[in-house]
Design an enzyme around this catalytic site. Structure first.
Site, PDB file in Angstrom:
ATOM      1  N   ASN A  80      -8.195   4.464   8.191  1.00 22.37           N
ATOM      2  CA  ASN A  80      -7.628   3.417   9.017  1.00 22.37           C
ATOM      3  C   ASN A  80      -7.560   3.536  10.656  1.00 22.37           C
ATOM      4  O   ASN A  80      -7.596   2.259  11.369  1.00 22.37           O
ATOM      5  CB  ASN A  80      -6.321   3.066   8.353  1.00 22.37           C
ATOM      6  N   GLY A 114       1.020  -1.084  -0.057  1.00 18.49           N
ATOM      7  CA  GLY A 114       0.054   0.053   0.084  1.00 18.49           C
ATOM      8  C   GLY A 114       0.975   1.334   0.075  1.00 18.49           C
ATOM      9  O   GLY A 114       0.505   2.311  -0.539  1.00 18.49           O
ATOM     10  N   CYS A 146       1.771   2.251  12.691  1.00 15.17           N
ATOM     11  CA  CYS A 146       3.000   2.897  12.413  1.00 15.17           C
ATOM     12  C   CYS A 146       3.248   3.865  13.484  1.00 15.17           C
ATOM     13  O   CYS A 146       4.539   4.416  13.638  1.00 15.17           O
ATOM     14  CB  CYS A 146       3.054   3.584  10.929  1.00 15.17           C
ATOM     15  N   SER A 180      -3.909  -3.064  -0.479  1.00  8.28           N
ATOM     16  CA  SER A 180      -2.665  -4.129  -0.106  1.00  8.28           C
ATOM     17  C   SER A 180      -3.024  -5.308   0.376  1.00  8.28           C
ATOM     18  O   SER A 180      -4.050  -5.256   1.301  1.00  8.28           O
ATOM     19  CB  SER A 180      -2.107  -3.149   1.152  1.00  8.28           C
ATOM     20  N   ALA A 181      -2.589  -6.282   0.015  1.00  8.11           N
ATOM     21  CA  ALA A 181      -3.124  -7.672   0.130  1.00  8.11           C
ATOM     22  C   ALA A 181      -3.258  -7.942   1.691  1.00  8.11           C
ATOM     23  O   ALA A 181      -4.111  -8.834   2.153  1.00  8.11           O
ATOM     24  CB  ALA A 181      -2.329  -8.838  -0.373  1.00  8.11           C
TER      25      ALA A 181
HETATM   26  N1  PLP Z   1      -3.105   3.090   3.465  1.00  5.65           N
HETATM   27  C1  PLP Z   1      -3.839   2.852   4.398  1.00  5.65           C
HETATM   28  C2  PLP Z   1      -5.137   3.684   4.624  1.00  5.65           C
HETATM   29  C3  PLP Z   1      -3.486   1.576   5.663  1.00  5.65           C
HETATM   30  O1  PLP Z   1      -4.038   1.545   6.483  1.00  5.65           O
HETATM   31  C4  PLP Z   1      -2.121   1.334   5.327  1.00  5.65           C
HETATM   32  C5  PLP Z   1      -1.603   0.330   6.277  1.00  5.65           C
HETATM   33  O2  PLP Z   1      -1.454   0.663   7.315  1.00  5.65           O
HETATM   34  C6  PLP Z   1      -1.325   1.744   4.107  1.00  5.65           C
HETATM   35  C7  PLP Z   1      -1.807   2.805   3.248  1.00  5.65           C
HETATM   36  C8  PLP Z   1      -0.077   1.091   3.774  1.00  5.65           C
HETATM   37  O3  PLP Z   1      -0.180  -0.199   3.360  1.00  5.65           O
HETATM   38  P1  PLP Z   1       1.099  -1.161   3.401  1.00  5.65           P
HETATM   39  O4  PLP Z   1       1.179  -1.623   4.874  1.00  5.65           O
HETATM   40  O5  PLP Z   1       0.790  -2.276   2.731  1.00  5.65           O
HETATM   41  O6  PLP Z   1       2.149  -0.283   3.149  1.00  5.65           O
END
Ligand code: PLP
Length: 401
Positions: A173, A93, A346, A221-222
């Site tokens: 998220n 993602g 994160c 994102s899988a």
């Molecule tokens: N975008 C959103 C809304 C997300 O929740 C996340 C993951 O926490 C990401 C992007 C990032 O995805 P990835 O973990 O596959 O890099």
């Protein structure tokens, strides 16, 4: 086998994590990541050591790789209402989000060197927007309402001046709040701006169709829907001008170099297929667990406040507990055998208040107190009840100390 014995391997923990009382942890952090579904794993396995060919190789091994990757692309495209040639595989993602912003803004700067970004986007979008600002783009924030949705009146006003790109996610998220993507899409089309939708958190539980509402770019994102980590895709509508982010080989129609991760894309397609086929039953189950958990906490923990209102993803409940820091609650729950998270995964470890909750106008204390619980398809009634009891106990103990 002899050689194998001589090679020292790092010790790996084989059992799932447990709480201090010894029982298996209750995992309520599905918005951070999900376990790989056993059926998905079984589909992936043949592409590691048997059909391991490079999808670009011109021999039978290569043909098997490219056939599997093409089938995965076709399946993902059909599940998203897209054409196969509009699906570009990425490393997840974050890469898809970075590429959407940087690639589309750079290639379309002639429409106006101005980008509009929802204030509660994921850091993968916000940081890429920051990079654009450093390149001389005007980057402006679309504010959030108190409920946690992108403010459409503000977006309409912002679009009175030309912008090349607008980023508003499908669902947040941290709070799970579903965003008004249909209206955002309509405003973008009316004002000639490209619409990028980060659907990373929504994919899986929400039905996604790149045409309803119309998106020019959309990321998934899988690992958020029971597929492998490190596998994502960016949908790029035919005719959208786009610059590559990663230079290299001719893969992904010359726009994203790098040897195709065949097992990962096979897993992503399988995971999206199961998510679509089982969406209603999974959502109903997860929503019921989440709602019972919310009711129990609101009834039993004084000063518990639910963050985010209106339509939300079925699995997410984001709480602030008056007078309790999110990180303290999280640590207590971890010891007690409940895995949750402060806002986004994160931002763990940082005592920073959540930018999402701040954007909703919550006080810095309440925004630093946000704890996200996210339920998944394998959670049970017993999980929801036991986790709620642990939250009640943790709140009492933390207030006493
Ligand atoms: N975008 C959103 C809304 C997300 O929740 C996340 C993951 O926490 C990401 C992007 C990032 O995805 P990835 O973990 O596959 O890099």
């Amino acid at each position: 086998a002899d050689d194998d014995r001589r090679i020292r391997r790092p010790r790996r923990v084989q059992v799932p994590p447990r709480g201090v009382r010894g029982e298996k942890m209750i995992y309520l952090d599905h918005a951070a990541t999900t376990p790989v579904d056993g059926r998905v794993l079984r589909e992936m396995l043949p592409y590691f050591a048997e059909n391991f060919g490079n999808a670009d190789s011109l021999h039978a091994y290569g043909r098997r790789g490219v056939a599997a990757a093409d089938a995965a692309r076709d399946e993902i495209a059909s599940l998203l209402g897209a054409k196969p040639q509009e699906i570009y595989f990425t490393s997840g993602g974050t890469e898809a989000d970075n590429w959407a912003l940087l690639g589309a803004a750079r290639a379309n700067a002639a429409r106006g060197k101005r980008v509009l970004v929802f204030a509660a986007e994921h850091h993968a979008v916000l940081a890429a927007a920051g990079a654009l600002r450093a390149e001389g783009f005007a980057v402006e924030e679309i504010p959030s309402t108190a409920e946690g949705a992108a403010d459409l009146n503000a977006l309409e006003a912002l679009l009175r001046r030309p912008a090349c790109l607008v980023a508003v996610m499908a669902a947040n998220n941290e709070t799970g709040v579903l965003q008004p993507t249909a209206e955002v899409s309509r405003l973008c089309r009316a004002h000639g701006a490209l619409y990028f939708c980060d659907a990373v958190q929504a994919a899986g539980s929400e039905k996604l169709d790149v045409n309803v509402p119309h998106a020019d770019l959309l990321s998934i994102s899988a690992h958020k829907f029971y597929g492998p980590k490190g596998a994502g895709a960016l949908y790029i509508r035919t005719g959208t001008r786009m610059q590559p982010l990663i230079a290299g080989g001719h893969q992904e129609r010359g726009l994203r170099g790098g040897t195709t991760n065949v097992p990962a894309v096979v897993g992503m397609a399988a995971a999206l297929r199961y998510a679509a086929a089982e969406r209603e039953q999974n959502n109903a189950k997860v929503r019921a667990l989440r709602d019972a958990f919310i009711a129990r906490i609101l009834a039993s923990v004084a000063g518990a406040q639910l963050n985010g209102r209106g339509e939300r993803l079925p699995g997410i409940a984001n709480f602030s507990f008056e007078g309790i820091a999110g990180a303290a609650m999280l640590q207590r729950l971890d010891l007690a055998g409940v895995a949750a998270s402060v806002g986004a995964a994160c931002s763990c470890g940082s005592a920073q208040p959540s930018h999402v909750l701040l954007a909703m106008g919550l006080s810095p204390e309440r925004a630093a107190g946000g704890v996200r619980f996210s339920f998944g398809k394998d959670n049970t009634d017993a999980d929801a009840a036991a986790a709620a009891e642990e939250v009640v106990r943790a709140a009492k103990e933390l207030r006493r100390s």
